[in-house]
Enzyme design. Structure first.
Site, PDB file in Angstrom:
ATOM      1  N   GLN A   1      32.775  41.331  37.205  1.00 30.38           N
ATOM      2  CA  GLN A   1      33.655  40.942  38.313  1.00 30.38           C
ATOM      3  C   GLN A   1      33.867  42.080  39.288  1.00 30.38           C
ATOM      4  O   GLN A   1      33.528  43.240  39.026  1.00 30.38           O
ATOM      5  CB  GLN A   1      35.005  40.468  37.767  1.00 30.38           C
ATOM      6  CG  GLN A   1      35.724  41.486  36.921  1.00 30.38           C
ATOM      7  CD  GLN A   1      36.963  40.905  36.254  1.00 30.38           C
ATOM      8  OE1 GLN A   1      38.087  41.258  36.593  1.00 30.38           O
ATOM      9  NE2 GLN A   1      36.752  40.009  35.267  1.00 30.38           N
TER      10      GLN A   1
ATOM     11  N   HIS B   1      36.810  43.067  42.807  1.00 29.32           N
ATOM     12  CA  HIS B   1      38.072  42.700  43.436  1.00 29.32           C
ATOM     13  C   HIS B   1      38.042  43.074  44.913  1.00 29.32           C
ATOM     14  O   HIS B   1      37.394  44.041  45.306  1.00 29.32           O
ATOM     15  CB  HIS B   1      39.240  43.401  42.740  1.00 29.32           C
ATOM     16  CG  HIS B   1      39.272  43.180  41.268  1.00 29.32           C
ATOM     17  ND1 HIS B   1      39.472  41.943  40.710  1.00 29.32           N
ATOM     18  CD2 HIS B   1      39.075  44.032  40.221  1.00 29.32           C
ATOM     19  CE1 HIS B   1      39.429  42.039  39.389  1.00 29.32           C
ATOM     20  NE2 HIS B   1      39.191  43.289  39.073  1.00 29.32           N
TER      21      HIS B   1
ATOM     22  N   GLU C   1      42.047  49.009  40.103  1.00 36.32           N
ATOM     23  CA  GLU C   1      42.349  49.167  38.680  1.00 36.32           C
ATOM     24  C   GLU C   1      41.968  50.573  38.219  1.00 36.32           C
ATOM     25  O   GLU C   1      41.101  51.227  38.797  1.00 36.32           O
ATOM     26  CB  GLU C   1      41.562  48.159  37.833  1.00 36.32           C
ATOM     27  CG  GLU C   1      41.793  46.712  38.156  1.00 36.32           C
ATOM     28  CD  GLU C   1      40.885  45.772  37.354  1.00 36.32           C
ATOM     29  OE1 GLU C   1      39.924  46.266  36.726  1.00 36.32           O
ATOM     30  OE2 GLU C   1      41.129  44.562  37.372  1.00 36.32           O
TER      31      GLU C   1
ATOM     32  N   HIS D   1      32.166  45.478  37.754  1.00 41.93           N
ATOM     33  CA  HIS D   1      32.448  46.080  36.456  1.00 41.93           C
ATOM     34  C   HIS D   1      32.645  45.005  35.392  1.00 41.93           C
ATOM     35  O   HIS D   1      32.987  43.853  35.702  1.00 41.93           O
ATOM     36  CB  HIS D   1      33.692  46.973  36.513  1.00 41.93           C
ATOM     37  CG  HIS D   1      34.928  46.251  36.948  1.00 41.93           C
ATOM     38  ND1 HIS D   1      35.242  46.020  38.269  1.00 41.93           N
ATOM     39  CD2 HIS D   1      35.951  45.681  36.240  1.00 41.93           C
ATOM     40  CE1 HIS D   1      36.382  45.356  38.359  1.00 41.93           C
ATOM     41  NE2 HIS D   1      36.826  45.133  37.137  1.00 41.93           N
TER      42      HIS D   1
ATOM     43  N   ARG E   1      34.027  36.738  40.572  1.00 44.80           N
ATOM     44  CA  ARG E   1      33.175  36.885  39.387  1.00 44.80           C
ATOM     45  C   ARG E   1      31.712  36.983  39.785  1.00 44.80           C
ATOM     46  O   ARG E   1      31.252  36.292  40.701  1.00 44.80           O
ATOM     47  CB  ARG E   1      33.419  35.732  38.421  1.00 44.80           C
ATOM     48  CG  ARG E   1      34.812  35.805  37.803  1.00 44.80           C
ATOM     49  CD  ARG E   1      35.115  34.665  36.845  1.00 44.80           C
ATOM     50  NE  ARG E   1      36.440  34.864  36.254  1.00 44.80           N
ATOM     51  CZ  ARG E   1      37.579  34.497  36.829  1.00 44.80           C
ATOM     52  NH1 ARG E   1      37.533  33.877  37.997  1.00 44.80           N
ATOM     53  NH2 ARG E   1      38.736  34.729  36.248  1.00 44.80           N
TER      54      ARG E   1
END
Length: 410
Positions: free
Chosen positions: A98, A100, A135, A264, A283
């Site tokens: 996925q 972001h 993240e 990642h 995804r």
């Protein structure tokens, strides 16, 4: 300064031992436990535990007193929302591949999908909220991941070493354009291959990987990963895409930051994850869920190279910070291998602390104390006074989440 009671997410890829053992519960757990959430996510907010045992949802507490809990500037910037979510993540099986969006991409995508009338819980919804989702993952155990595009020259060497007949054409395409544009072209080709083509190509790839593993070649780890992913996600184009990524092994205390657009997949291991409080996920594969290829290609960052691995910058005795450019969060680690000198943590914004080793006590200047044993966590509101954190035994380790360094109140 209050204890937290946190939600455990029972995703199928989770561990039956890691989180249960951390929380002092029976092992193995009756079902997989994938994530322990600490924060105010609407899908599983933490609860503040009062001295008399009563509990209040942190989400409700923030709604009633955003300025006192977050600080006025932080409350204004993030609309009364806690901008970060802290997790213990425990993976026994690979997660989906996925990426972001950036803040700008998320805001535009959210507005576009709202205007189109796509329900926020629809399976084909990409942007359920208008915020970015950077993240950082810090290993508690040896932690395995795929993250970021590897140097194309290394990928070409990997593909040539496999010597898979069905991959020769693709290998030479990348060799002829070993840059971000070449990666984009090959990734796009692979992720859009018809299922019939995948069903012919993947078995050839697996045969080549088995041979490499038997020979203990240079790319043994990458080939083992391909075989594991092929078993977990048969016929999935994400198995091919994984060949293009860095294969990473983190040791305890090591961390990687995953910015917007970074592809990642976490493979296995237990770690502390801190992320922006968002649900926006594009995804790339390794999943039966919706893969929106055009939107994914708009978001993906095809820059390449090794992922920087952090060990934490020691900014004071026993205090290590993992710096990132994220405005939403900062992760730090309090560590005592020996000695018992307390660490003073003074912060104008909210803080979440979790003890992952040993035991510590949080002590305010007025003498109020809160002990934290392994697996226990605490909420410190912006209005709370400074505290000292001192080990009750050694070794002891605590992770601490706050808003990012360029956020108001910091």
């Amino acid at each position: 300064m209050e204890l937290l009671h946190n939600a455990v997410r029972p995703y199928a890829w989770g561990s039956r031992t890691a989180i249960a053992e951390l929380l002092g519960k029976p092992v193995p757990a009756p079902h997989p436990e994938a994530e322990l959430w600490m924060g105010a996510h609407p899908g599983g907010p933490s609860r503040l535990v009062e001295p008399d045992g009563d509990e209040r949802s942190l989400l409700d507490v923030l709604a009633v007193d955003p300025d006192g809990q977050l600080g006025p500037a932080l409350a204004a910037r993030w609309g009364g929302r806690l901008p970060f979510l802290l997790k213990v993540l425990a993976a026994d099986e690979p997660l989906s591949l996925q990426a972001h969006p950036s803040a700008e991409q998320a805001a535009e995508g959210y507005a576009r999908e709202e205007a189109a009338g796509i329900p926020r819980d629809a399976k084909n919804r990409n942007y359920p909220d208008p915020t970015a989702k950077p993240e950082l993952i810090c290993a508690l155990t040896e932690f395995h991941a795929l993250a970021g595009f590897a140097d194309p020259d290394r990928t070409v060497r990997l593909l040539r070493s496999l010597d898979t007949p069905g991959l020769t054409h693709y290998t030479e395409l990348l060799a002829g354009q070993p840059d971000a544009d070449g990666l984009r072209a090959l990734f796009t080709t692979w992720i859009t291959l018809p299922q019939q083509a995948l069903d012919q190509l993947l078995p050839q790839l697996f045969d080549s990987c088995v041979r490499q593993v038997k020979e203990h070649g240079e790319f043994d780890l990458e080939c083992r990963t391909v075989l594991e992913l092929g078993e977990a996600y048969p016929g999935d184009a994400g198995v091919l895409a994984a060949v293009l990524l860095n294969r990473i092994v983190l040791q305890p205390g090591e961390a990687i930051y995953l910015p917007a657009g970074n592809p990642h997949a976490y493979l296995r291991g237990t770690g502390i994850e801190i992320l922006a409080n968002s649900d926006n996920v594009l995804r790339c594969g390794l999943t039966p869920k919706h893969v929106d290829v055009p939107e994914l290609l708009r978001v993906l960052d095809f820059s390449y190279g090794q992922m920087p691995v952090q060990t934490g910058d020691e900014v004071a005795p026993h205090l290590f910070v993992y710096p990132t450019p994220a405005a939403e969060f900062e992760l730090s680690r309090l560590q005592w291998a020996s000695g018992d000198a307390p660490v003073r943590i003074d912060h104008d914004g909210p803080q979440v602390l979790i003890c992952v080793e040993g035991a510590v006590t949080l002590r305010r200047a007025d003498g109020v104390e809160l002990p934290l044993r392994r697996g226990e966590s605490a909420w410190l509101a912006a209005a709370d006074p400074a505290v000292e954190v001192a080990p009750l035994d050694r070794p002891a380790s605590v992770f601490r989440a706050t808003a990012g360094v360029d956020s108001p109140n910091n």
